[in-house]
Scaffold this motif. Structure first.
Motif, PDB file in Angstrom:
ATOM      1  N   ALA A 236      41.093  34.470  38.991  1.00  0.00           N
ATOM      2  CA  ALA A 236      41.933  34.043  37.866  1.00  0.00           C
ATOM      3  C   ALA A 236      41.080  33.703  36.642  1.00  0.00           C
ATOM      4  CB  ALA A 236      42.773  32.831  38.285  1.00  0.00           C
ATOM      5  N   MET A 237      39.938  33.062  36.865  1.00  0.00           N
ATOM      6  CA  MET A 237      39.058  32.736  35.737  1.00  0.00           C
ATOM      7  C   MET A 237      38.484  34.002  35.100  1.00  0.00           C
ATOM      8  SD  MET A 237      37.129  29.334  37.174  1.00  0.00           S
ATOM      9  CE  MET A 237      35.903  29.367  35.897  1.00  0.00           C
ATOM     10  N   LYS A 238      38.116  34.971  35.909  1.00  0.00           N
ATOM     11  CA  LYS A 238      37.590  36.226  35.369  1.00  0.00           C
ATOM     12  C   LYS A 238      38.661  36.981  34.597  1.00  0.00           C
ATOM     13  CE  LYS A 238      33.921  36.888  38.713  1.00  0.00           C
ATOM     14  NZ  LYS A 238      33.322  37.779  39.713  1.00  0.00           N
ATOM     15  N   LEU A 239      39.881  36.978  35.106  1.00  0.00           N
ATOM     16  CA  LEU A 239      40.977  37.637  34.409  1.00  0.00           C
ATOM     17  C   LEU A 239      41.251  36.959  33.070  1.00  0.00           C
ATOM     18  CD1 LEU A 239      43.134  39.841  34.551  1.00  0.00           C
ATOM     19  CD2 LEU A 239      44.632  38.170  35.630  1.00  0.00           C
ATOM     20  N   ALA A 240      41.223  35.636  33.058  1.00  0.00           N
ATOM     21  CA  ALA A 240      41.417  34.909  31.803  1.00  0.00           C
ATOM     22  C   ALA A 240      40.301  35.218  30.813  1.00  0.00           C
ATOM     23  CB  ALA A 240      41.487  33.407  32.077  1.00  0.00           C
ATOM     24  N   LEU A 241      39.071  35.321  31.293  1.00  0.00           N
ATOM     25  CA  LEU A 241      37.956  35.657  30.414  1.00  0.00           C
ATOM     26  C   LEU A 241      38.103  37.061  29.843  1.00  0.00           C
ATOM     27  CD1 LEU A 241      35.197  34.830  29.251  1.00  0.00           C
ATOM     28  CD2 LEU A 241      34.169  35.847  31.286  1.00  0.00           C
ATOM     29  N   LEU A 242      38.553  38.010  30.659  1.00  0.00           N
ATOM     30  CA  LEU A 242      38.778  39.370  30.169  1.00  0.00           C
ATOM     31  C   LEU A 242      39.866  39.413  29.094  1.00  0.00           C
ATOM     32  CD1 LEU A 242      38.501  41.508  33.416  1.00  0.00           C
ATOM     33  CD2 LEU A 242      36.960  41.511  31.458  1.00  0.00           C
ATOM     34  N   VAL A 243      40.916  38.632  29.271  1.00  0.00           N
ATOM     35  CA  VAL A 243      41.983  38.583  28.267  1.00  0.00           C
ATOM     36  C   VAL A 243      41.456  38.010  26.956  1.00  0.00           C
ATOM     37  CG1 VAL A 243      44.174  37.461  27.688  1.00  0.00           C
ATOM     38  CG2 VAL A 243      43.867  38.524  29.928  1.00  0.00           C
ATOM     39  N   VAL A 244      40.656  36.951  27.047  1.00  0.00           N
ATOM     40  CA  VAL A 244      40.085  36.349  25.837  1.00  0.00           C
ATOM     41  C   VAL A 244      39.165  37.339  25.131  1.00  0.00           C
ATOM     42  CG1 VAL A 244      38.507  34.549  25.022  1.00  0.00           C
ATOM     43  CG2 VAL A 244      40.339  33.975  26.612  1.00  0.00           C
ATOM     44  N   LEU A 245      38.319  38.033  25.886  1.00  0.00           N
ATOM     45  CA  LEU A 245      37.432  39.020  25.272  1.00  0.00           C
ATOM     46  C   LEU A 245      38.215  40.156  24.623  1.00  0.00           C
ATOM     47  CD1 LEU A 245      34.597  39.244  27.931  1.00  0.00           C
ATOM     48  CD2 LEU A 245      34.459  38.258  25.648  1.00  0.00           C
ATOM     49  N   TYR A 246      39.288  40.589  25.262  1.00  0.00           N
ATOM     50  CA  TYR A 246      40.123  41.636  24.667  1.00  0.00           C
ATOM     51  C   TYR A 246      40.712  41.163  23.344  1.00  0.00           C
ATOM     52  CZ  TYR A 246      44.104  44.630  23.752  1.00  0.00           C
ATOM     53  OH  TYR A 246      44.999  45.443  23.141  1.00  0.00           O
ATOM     54  N   LEU A 247      41.239  39.943  23.353  1.00  0.00           N
ATOM     55  CA  LEU A 247      41.860  39.438  22.130  1.00  0.00           C
ATOM     56  C   LEU A 247      40.839  39.230  21.017  1.00  0.00           C
ATOM     57  CD1 LEU A 247      44.410  36.906  23.640  1.00  0.00           C
ATOM     58  CD2 LEU A 247      44.883  39.160  22.665  1.00  0.00           C
ATOM     59  N   LEU A 248      39.622  38.846  21.361  1.00  0.00           N
ATOM     60  CA  LEU A 248      38.609  38.594  20.337  1.00  0.00           C
ATOM     61  C   LEU A 248      37.990  39.874  19.781  1.00  0.00           C
ATOM     62  CD1 LEU A 248      36.698  35.518  21.788  1.00  0.00           C
ATOM     63  CD2 LEU A 248      38.240  35.570  19.832  1.00  0.00           C
ATOM     64  N   PHE A 249      37.798  40.906  20.611  1.00  0.00           N
ATOM     65  CA  PHE A 249      37.028  42.061  20.169  1.00  0.00           C
ATOM     66  C   PHE A 249      37.757  43.397  20.205  1.00  0.00           C
ATOM     67  CE2 PHE A 249      33.928  38.994  21.857  1.00  0.00           C
ATOM     68  CZ  PHE A 249      33.219  38.761  20.689  1.00  0.00           C
ATOM     69  N   PHE A 250      38.781  43.564  21.013  1.00  0.00           N
ATOM     70  CA  PHE A 250      39.400  44.874  21.184  1.00  0.00           C
ATOM     71  C   PHE A 250      40.881  44.909  20.834  1.00  0.00           C
ATOM     72  CE2 PHE A 250      35.873  44.630  24.204  1.00  0.00           C
ATOM     73  CZ  PHE A 250      35.119  45.687  23.755  1.00  0.00           C
ATOM     74  N   SER A 251      41.414  43.877  20.270  1.00  0.00           N
ATOM     75  CA  SER A 251      42.836  43.863  19.943  1.00  0.00           C
ATOM     76  C   SER A 251      43.119  44.808  18.778  1.00  0.00           C
ATOM     77  CB  SER A 251      43.269  42.440  19.594  1.00  0.00           C
ATOM     78  OG  SER A 251      42.615  42.015  18.415  1.00  0.00           O
ATOM     79  N   PRO A 252      44.372  45.197  18.599  1.00  0.00           N
ATOM     80  CA  PRO A 252      44.716  46.122  17.514  1.00  0.00           C
ATOM     81  C   PRO A 252      44.330  45.607  16.117  1.00  0.00           C
ATOM     82  CG  PRO A 252      46.516  45.970  19.068  1.00  0.00           C
ATOM     83  CD  PRO A 252      45.511  44.948  19.475  1.00  0.00           C
TER      84      PRO A 252
END
Length: 86
Positions: free
Chosen positions: A51-67
């Motif tokens: 769960a912590m890794k999934l949350a970290l991946l979501v944060v990284l997506y929002l910070l660097f790869f979001s539209p």
């Protein structure tokens, strides 16, 4: 009498010293139920780690790869890039 430096260890008399009572024994005497513990602590630790890794991946997506971080590409920009005019 050769061991004068060593002190003798005397056993306490019967009934003079009581053994300490364990907390779970106190609860059993009081009629309380023992605390419920997880039977699968390893599974819980693994689930928390995933769960912590999934949350970290979501944060990284929002910070660097979001539209909002992607450049706008329109037809004119593609034409200019592929077919530069001299």
């Amino acid at each position: 009498m050769a061991d004068r430096g060593r002190q003798e260890c005397r056993q306490p008399r019967a009934g003079s010293v009581k053994a300490p009572i364990a907390p779970n024994e106190l609860r059993a005497r009081a009629g309380a139920k023992p605390p419920v513990r997880s039977r699968r602590p390893l599974a819980r630790r693994i689930a928390v780690a995933v769960a912590m890794k999934l949350a970290l991946l979501v944060v990284l997506y929002l910070l660097f790869f979001s539209p909002s971080h992607r450049p706008r590409i329109d037809d004119a920009a593609v034409d200019e890039h592929l077919l530069p005019t001299r």
